[in-house]
Scaffold this active site. Structure first.
Site, PDB file in Angstrom:
ATOM      1  N   LYS A  42      -3.049  -4.331  -6.585  1.00 50.89           N
ATOM      2  CA  LYS A  42      -2.258  -5.093  -6.373  1.00 50.89           C
ATOM      3  C   LYS A  42      -2.204  -5.685  -5.030  1.00 50.89           C
ATOM      4  O   LYS A  42      -1.532  -6.762  -4.377  1.00 50.89           O
ATOM      5  CB  LYS A  42      -0.907  -4.744  -6.773  1.00 50.89           C
ATOM      6  CG  LYS A  42      -0.859  -4.252  -8.302  1.00 50.89           C
ATOM      7  CD  LYS A  42       0.619  -3.654  -8.280  1.00 50.89           C
ATOM      8  CE  LYS A  42       0.504  -2.757  -9.718  1.00 50.89           C
ATOM      9  NZ  LYS A  42       1.804  -1.681  -9.834  1.00 50.89           N
ATOM     10  N   GLY A  43      -2.886  -4.620  -4.033  1.00 49.91           N
ATOM     11  CA  GLY A  43      -2.570  -4.697  -2.622  1.00 49.91           C
ATOM     12  C   GLY A  43      -2.759  -6.111  -1.921  1.00 49.91           C
ATOM     13  O   GLY A  43      -2.259  -6.435  -1.095  1.00 49.91           O
ATOM     14  N   GLU A  98      -9.230  -8.279  -0.312  1.00 46.78           N
ATOM     15  CA  GLU A  98      -8.962  -7.027  -0.267  1.00 46.78           C
ATOM     16  C   GLU A  98      -7.725  -6.831   0.590  1.00 46.78           C
ATOM     17  O   GLU A  98      -7.879  -7.317   1.547  1.00 46.78           O
ATOM     18  CB  GLU A  98      -9.893  -5.935  -0.090  1.00 46.78           C
ATOM     19  CG  GLU A  98      -9.886  -4.632  -0.012  1.00 46.78           C
ATOM     20  CD  GLU A  98      -9.444  -4.013  -1.254  1.00 46.78           C
ATOM     21  OE1 GLU A  98      -8.231  -4.287  -1.958  1.00 46.78           O
ATOM     22  OE2 GLU A  98     -10.012  -2.801  -1.736  1.00 46.78           O
ATOM     23  N   ASP A 102     -10.951   1.135   3.359  1.00 40.68           N
ATOM     24  CA  ASP A 102     -10.819   2.592   4.066  1.00 40.68           C
ATOM     25  C   ASP A 102     -12.044   3.041   3.836  1.00 40.68           C
ATOM     26  O   ASP A 102     -13.030   3.041   4.474  1.00 40.68           O
ATOM     27  CB  ASP A 102      -9.476   3.248   3.110  1.00 40.68           C
ATOM     28  CG  ASP A 102      -9.359   4.496   3.696  1.00 40.68           C
ATOM     29  OD1 ASP A 102      -9.650   4.924   4.832  1.00 40.68           O
ATOM     30  OD2 ASP A 102      -8.299   5.354   3.379  1.00 40.68           O
ATOM     31  N   LYS A 130     -10.120  -0.274   8.270  1.00 44.86           N
ATOM     32  CA  LYS A 130      -9.736   0.965   8.975  1.00 44.86           C
ATOM     33  C   LYS A 130     -10.961   1.423   9.766  1.00 44.86           C
ATOM     34  O   LYS A 130     -11.982   1.598   9.137  1.00 44.86           O
ATOM     35  CB  LYS A 130      -9.218   1.905   8.122  1.00 44.86           C
ATOM     36  CG  LYS A 130      -7.903   2.558   8.120  1.00 44.86           C
ATOM     37  CD  LYS A 130      -7.207   3.461   7.250  1.00 44.86           C
ATOM     38  CE  LYS A 130      -5.960   3.298   6.913  1.00 44.86           C
ATOM     39  NZ  LYS A 130      -5.514   4.487   5.936  1.00 44.86           N
ATOM     40  N   ASP A 158       1.091  -0.581  -0.242  1.00 42.60           N
ATOM     41  CA  ASP A 158       2.156   0.276  -0.814  1.00 42.60           C
ATOM     42  C   ASP A 158       1.958   1.788  -0.216  1.00 42.60           C
ATOM     43  O   ASP A 158       0.788   2.095  -0.100  1.00 42.60           O
ATOM     44  CB  ASP A 158       2.285   0.212  -2.127  1.00 42.60           C
ATOM     45  CG  ASP A 158       1.137   1.044  -2.793  1.00 42.60           C
ATOM     46  OD1 ASP A 158      -0.328   0.605  -2.516  1.00 42.60           O
ATOM     47  OD2 ASP A 158       1.169   1.970  -3.590  1.00 42.60           O
ATOM     48  N   ARG A 164       5.778  -2.827  -0.937  1.00 41.27           N
ATOM     49  CA  ARG A 164       4.894  -4.008  -0.842  1.00 41.27           C
ATOM     50  C   ARG A 164       5.383  -5.173  -0.450  1.00 41.27           C
ATOM     51  O   ARG A 164       4.897  -6.118   0.182  1.00 41.27           O
ATOM     52  CB  ARG A 164       4.514  -4.310  -2.219  1.00 41.27           C
ATOM     53  CG  ARG A 164       3.486  -3.078  -2.926  1.00 41.27           C
ATOM     54  CD  ARG A 164       2.858  -3.657  -3.904  1.00 41.27           C
ATOM     55  NE  ARG A 164       2.534  -2.632  -4.802  1.00 41.27           N
ATOM     56  CZ  ARG A 164       0.978  -1.947  -4.577  1.00 41.27           C
ATOM     57  NH1 ARG A 164       0.250  -2.521  -3.732  1.00 41.27           N
ATOM     58  NH2 ARG A 164       0.577  -1.057  -5.587  1.00 41.27           N
TER      59      ARG A 164
END
Ligand code: IMP
Ligand code: MG
Length: 179
Positions: A42-43, A98, A102, A130, A158, A164
């Site tokens: 969901k990000g 996205e 990470d 990141k 989140d 969020r």
């Protein structure tokens, strides 16, 4: 500011400007094409909503939910697609959207999964990248910001499904996830 946030990394204005910049870049690179934006839920949802309005092309959108397991660097078959695309992507130009790269484990598997469906191209656009040692050979084609190895939330990102809705990206206080 939310009491669980240590400091704001990117303000609403920063995020708006970044979506504009990356949107303009995509508009230029895909001139005359009809890319399909694939949001990883969901990000990515807030970033995607902003970005798609900054792309001056006919874009289509679709969404995926995926979970990876095992060593995706060795085999590309170990991604579980929880929600697949509704769109036939044969011959399509795909841009995966996205929230944050990470380890890149999941995205590595998702990209391989999509490549098996014979799209014309697959590129990756991330809000945040990141700065970590990555076991997976994957780089963003488009990105808004590099960040240090800190845990951030807001603007879609989140911690345990919280934060969020914050309109900015902030560093989460350690005491929130270490208690
Ligand atoms: P990766 O597969 O290790 O690249 O993990 C990427 C996913 O982990 C992202 O799509 C996020 O859902 C989550 N994630 C990684 N770092 C953070 C963070 O700092 N804040 C919130 N979510 C994160
Ligand atoms: Mg997440």
């Amino acid at each position: 500011m939310n009491k669980d946030i240590e400091r704001i990394l990117f303000s609403e204005d920063d995020l708006k400007a970044a979506a504009k910049r990356v949107g303009a870049q995509i508009t230029k690179d895909y001139e005359g094409k009809n890319p399909l934006l694939v949001g990883i839920l969901k990000g990515s949802v807030v970033f995607m909503a902003d970005l798609m309005r900054e792309i001056g092309l006919n874009c289509d959108i679709d969404f995926m939910v995926a979970k990876s397991y095992g060593n995706a660097a060795v085999s590309s078959g170990n991604v579980k697609i929880i929600k697949d695309l509704d769109t036939d992507i044969t011959g399509r130009d795909i841009i995966i959207i996205e929230d944050i790269l990470d380890s890149a484990r999941t995205l590595y598997s998702v990209r391989n999964y999509l490549l098996q469906k014979n799209p014309s191209s697959v590129k990756i656009c991330t809000l945040l990248d990141k700065q970590v040692e990555r076991a997976f050979d994957l780089k963003a084609d488009y990105k808004c910001f590099d960040i240090e190895n800190e845990f951030v939330v807001g603007y879609g990102l989140d911690y345990a499904e919280k934060y969020r809705c914050l309109p900015y990206v902030g560093v989460l206080k350690r005491e929130v996830y270490e208690k």
